[in-house]
Structures are given as C-alpha cells and as structure tokens.
Design an enzyme around this catalytic site. Sequence first.
Site, mmCIF file in Angstrom:
data_model
loop_
_atom_site.group_PDB
_atom_site.id
_atom_site.type_symbol
_atom_site.label_atom_id
_atom_site.label_comp_id
_atom_site.label_asym_id
_atom_site.label_seq_id
_atom_site.Cartn_x
_atom_site.Cartn_y
_atom_site.Cartn_z
ATOM 1 N N PRO A 113 41.706 4.812 -2.272
ATOM 2 C CA PRO A 113 41.953 6.438 -1.600
ATOM 3 C C PRO A 113 42.932 6.297 -0.453
ATOM 4 O O PRO A 113 43.299 7.440 -0.052
ATOM 5 C CB PRO A 113 40.470 6.689 -0.827
ATOM 6 C CG PRO A 113 40.012 5.152 -0.427
ATOM 7 C CD PRO A 113 40.612 4.245 -1.463
ATOM 8 N N LYS A 116 45.715 1.759 2.982
ATOM 9 C CA LYS A 116 46.940 0.974 3.076
ATOM 10 C C LYS A 116 48.040 1.882 3.001
ATOM 11 O O LYS A 116 48.994 1.709 3.743
ATOM 12 C CB LYS A 116 46.675 -0.124 2.274
ATOM 13 C CG LYS A 116 45.724 -1.414 2.696
ATOM 14 C CD LYS A 116 45.022 -2.102 1.674
ATOM 15 C CE LYS A 116 44.076 -2.706 2.352
ATOM 16 N NZ LYS A 116 42.603 -2.597 1.750
ATOM 17 N N CYS A 232 38.902 -7.469 -1.315
ATOM 18 C CA CYS A 232 37.668 -7.435 -0.330
ATOM 19 C C CYS A 232 36.758 -8.548 -1.319
ATOM 20 O O CYS A 232 35.531 -8.334 -1.248
ATOM 21 C CB CYS A 232 37.301 -6.015 -0.234
ATOM 22 S SG CYS A 232 36.750 -5.432 -1.571
HETATM 23 N N1 SAM Z 1 44.287 0.230 -1.288
HETATM 24 C C1 SAM Z 1 43.250 0.984 -1.414
HETATM 25 C C2 SAM Z 1 42.890 1.278 -0.016
HETATM 26 O O1 SAM Z 1 43.218 0.628 1.170
HETATM 27 O O2 SAM Z 1 42.414 2.609 0.336
HETATM 28 C C3 SAM Z 1 41.974 0.545 -2.056
HETATM 29 C C4 SAM Z 1 42.234 0.024 -3.372
HETATM 30 S S1 SAM Z 1 40.863 -0.780 -4.294
HETATM 31 C C5 SAM Z 1 40.585 -2.280 -3.720
HETATM 32 C C6 SAM Z 1 41.382 -1.051 -5.873
HETATM 33 C C7 SAM Z 1 42.122 0.147 -6.821
HETATM 34 O O3 SAM Z 1 42.730 -0.292 -7.869
HETATM 35 C C8 SAM Z 1 41.074 1.128 -7.024
HETATM 36 O O4 SAM Z 1 41.606 2.365 -6.695
HETATM 37 C C9 SAM Z 1 41.028 1.070 -8.665
HETATM 38 O O5 SAM Z 1 40.845 2.392 -9.430
HETATM 39 C C10 SAM Z 1 42.551 0.417 -8.888
HETATM 40 N N2 SAM Z 1 42.549 -0.178 -10.266
HETATM 41 C C11 SAM Z 1 41.523 -0.480 -11.184
HETATM 42 N N3 SAM Z 1 42.050 -0.989 -12.273
HETATM 43 C C12 SAM Z 1 43.433 -1.097 -11.979
HETATM 44 C C13 SAM Z 1 44.238 -1.614 -12.949
HETATM 45 N N4 SAM Z 1 44.044 -2.327 -14.020
HETATM 46 N N5 SAM Z 1 45.402 -1.536 -12.252
HETATM 47 C C14 SAM Z 1 45.670 -1.202 -11.356
HETATM 48 N N6 SAM Z 1 44.872 -0.565 -10.448
HETATM 49 C C15 SAM Z 1 43.717 -0.761 -11.020
#
Ligand code: SAM
Length: 427
Positions: A113, A116, A232
């Site tokens: 969301p 970062k 995480c």
């Molecule tokens: N960086 C964000 C923050 O600090 O608020 C949190 C990111 S979360 C750990 C990982 C994100 O990667 C999710 O929002 C998810 O929808 C996305 N994601 C899922 N599959 C993915 C893919 N194949 N390629 C890129 N992003 C993907």
Amino acid sequence: MNLPEEFSERMKRRFGEEEYAAFLAAFQEPPVKGLRVNPLKISAERFCAVSPFPLGGKVPWEKNGFYHGEERAGGDVYHFAGLYYLQEPSAMSAAPLLGVCEGERVLDLCAAPGGKTTRLAADLNGTGVLVANEIDGARAKILSQNVERMGITNCAVVSASPEKLAKSLPCYFDKILVDAPCSGEGMFRKEPEALSHWSEANVKLCAARQKEILASAFAMLREGGELVYSTCTFAEEETMERVIEPDRDGTAELVCARYYYPHEVRGEGHFIALLKKKGGGTRGAKPFPVRRDRAAEEAFRTFAEDFFGTPPQGEISTLADGRMYLVPAGMPALDAHVLRLGVELGEWDGRVFKPAHALAMAFGAQAKRQEHLSRAASLAYLRGETVPSDLADGWCAVCVEEFPLGLGKCVHGVIKNHLPKGLRAIK
Ligand code: SAM
C-alpha cells in the site's frame, strides 16, 4: 501462539535450542506498532511536540520512525492530513538502505500500500523520478490514495507486471526497491491468519515468483545502480538464496544483508539486502507523452493566480476527458496502466476549471486562500459538512491548523465541502 511445525523445525536448525527459545518467546508478546512522520508535511521534531497521542520512542533505523500504542492512529485528523504513515517498525528498515538522493530515478516495483514508496518520495523531496508499481489493481488504488494523502508531487503510480515494465525501461533506474510478495513469517504476530497460509509448498512458490520479479527488476537497473530486496519473511529460499543466486552473469554484487528478528529488535521481522549492478550499461527512455491543451492551461492559470498567487511550475498534460496533471520533470513514457501521474490539478470541461483534491494535498500549504480549523472543528469537514468562514467567495484549501485536508468553495460565508466522498470519515 502455535507456530507451524515445519517452520519451528527450520528456525530451531537456524538458531539452536537456546536462541530458538528466545525467538519462540517473542511470539507470545503483542505486536509492536509504528508510524513514520512525513517530512514533506512536517518535521519529526515538530510532530513530536504536537502528536495527539503518546509516542513510545524512536525506531533506531528510521530517522522519522516512532513506536506508538494508539489503536485509532489511522482515524486521527493528522493522519487524514498526511502528517504520518502507519508502518510496522522493522519494515521501515528497507527504504533507508537504498540511500536515495535527490534527483535520482527510482522504482518501487511491488509498492502497495505504499509504506516504502512514501519514504522514497521523502528522500527525493519533490525532485527526480519515482515510479511506484503494483500489479494488483485494487491494491494499486490504495497505493495511489496514499501517495495523494502524503502530498507527493513527483510520482507515477502504475499497475503492470514486472516483466512488462522491464521491457520498456531496460537499464534505466538508479535505485530500485523490491519488497517482494512472500510467505509472511514476519506477519505471524500481527496477522495470525498468515499462520494458516504458511506451508513448505508456499515458501517454494513464493521463492519461484521472487526469482522472476528480481530478474525483471535487475534488468531495469542501470550499471552501477543499487537495488534493495526485502521480505517480511525469514526462509532462506526467499531471502539469502534469492540475493546470492548465481544466474545474473556475475553482474550482481551483494553489498550487505540483514535479518530483523522479533527476539532481537522491537519489530515483527524483516529481511533486507542491498545489491549493486556491475555491468549492463545505462539507457535513457522516451519522455512521457504530454498532451497540451492551451485553453485548459489558461483556465488553470487563471484559477491558480487567485488561489496561490504564484502557481506551481511544470509541464501540464490534459487528457482527452479534461483531467489535468502536472507532469514530473524527466518522467519517462510508461508502458503500464497509469493510475496517478505527478499531481492531478483538476478538470476542464471546456467552460469551467474544477480543482482536484490532490492539488490541495500536494500544494495546499502554499495556497493564499486557506481556512484554518482546529482539530475539533476539522472533524465536521472530514464528515462532509459545510464550514462557516470569513473568506471572500471562491475556492480555498481547508486545513487542520495549517495542514491541508482538502478543498472547499466559499459562498456568502459558508464553505461548501469538496472532500471526495470516498475519503470522508464515517463518524
Ligand atoms: N512495499 C509495500 C509497502 O511497503 O507498503 C508492501 C509490498 S507487499 C510485501 C508485496 C506486493 O507485491 C503486494 O502488494 C502484492 O500485490 C505484490 N505482488 C504480488 N505478486 C506479484 C508479482 N508477481 N509481481 C509483482 N508484485 C507482486
């Protein structure tokens, strides 16, 4: 808390009996909460002085990060004004490791969301280029709202697969953050349902996906550029094995890596690593195609002279539907669904210019037409109510104290509420 058996076995092997006992004990403690002050709106020092709830000390690895115990921090009027972002403390470690400097080209590849992205934007301080990508459309909308709330001016929020983005922007970015989707072992305390999704098979699935994402990310990094990979989770397949994998033709140098474990730090758990690209060259990109509409720009200028005095500077792009954007200087053409580009200025219907909420959040502090409300009075504005005012008729930025919350239009001593319906507080 009952941890999955295979997970426990893994961690026992990693730590040995004694340290494993400390790791296990940490899971019986409540999760810790954090917030990161948004320096685009207020300094950390000043926020400490005005915080409406007690802060529980500084997060050691984030200059603007604080612990807190406030359950309703997300519903506070200062949160609506973008003075802070709620973020799990150990997750605050990733963006600072990237060491972003003003003027750089920066990509946050898995951004929603926006925890970062909003920190990277603070480092850029309105300069350079920030592309925040989120593959999931619904999550990309939340990311876009957070970018708006925090008053970020130089960011494009896009939604594309990493592979697609990589094809259009090879060797382009100075800095890239990959906060990869993972098996979430660091979420067990905060979101216990993560326990039920954990399995050895899911760890392997996540690892395979991370490998693909990282390959695309690496392709977008310029020679000498730096990449932070974070998760995480603690599983080796998703952490160290990812960042030392050999199939990048020797062009990746692992600069450093660190685990944040919940028994060692006040945080839920994270893994961060910094990589540097040694070869591959550097490439430019086509500039973002700006669509000029002189009549629309003239209408904005007329509005802005009254509202601001000195209007924000930059190139304006007007879409065919009349929506107008202040395009960040140097933004490349983006082969992706673009949800937000720079700052949405407003809408021109060929007759009237109507300013956008984003304009108030990004530049409202510079407006000469402002209505300052107390914290208590601003709740009425957030509920969508009208506000009495001594201002002359016309558009104004409605602020809690001097911090913009949105727009209003004053008519005969009453400010009509123009806060978008979806952003209004329920109570
Ligand atoms: N960086 C964000 C923050 O600090 O608020 C949190 C990111 S979360 C750990 C990982 C994100 O990667 C999710 O929002 C998810 O929808 C996305 N994601 C899922 N599959 C993915 C893919 N194949 N390629 C890129 N992003 C993907």
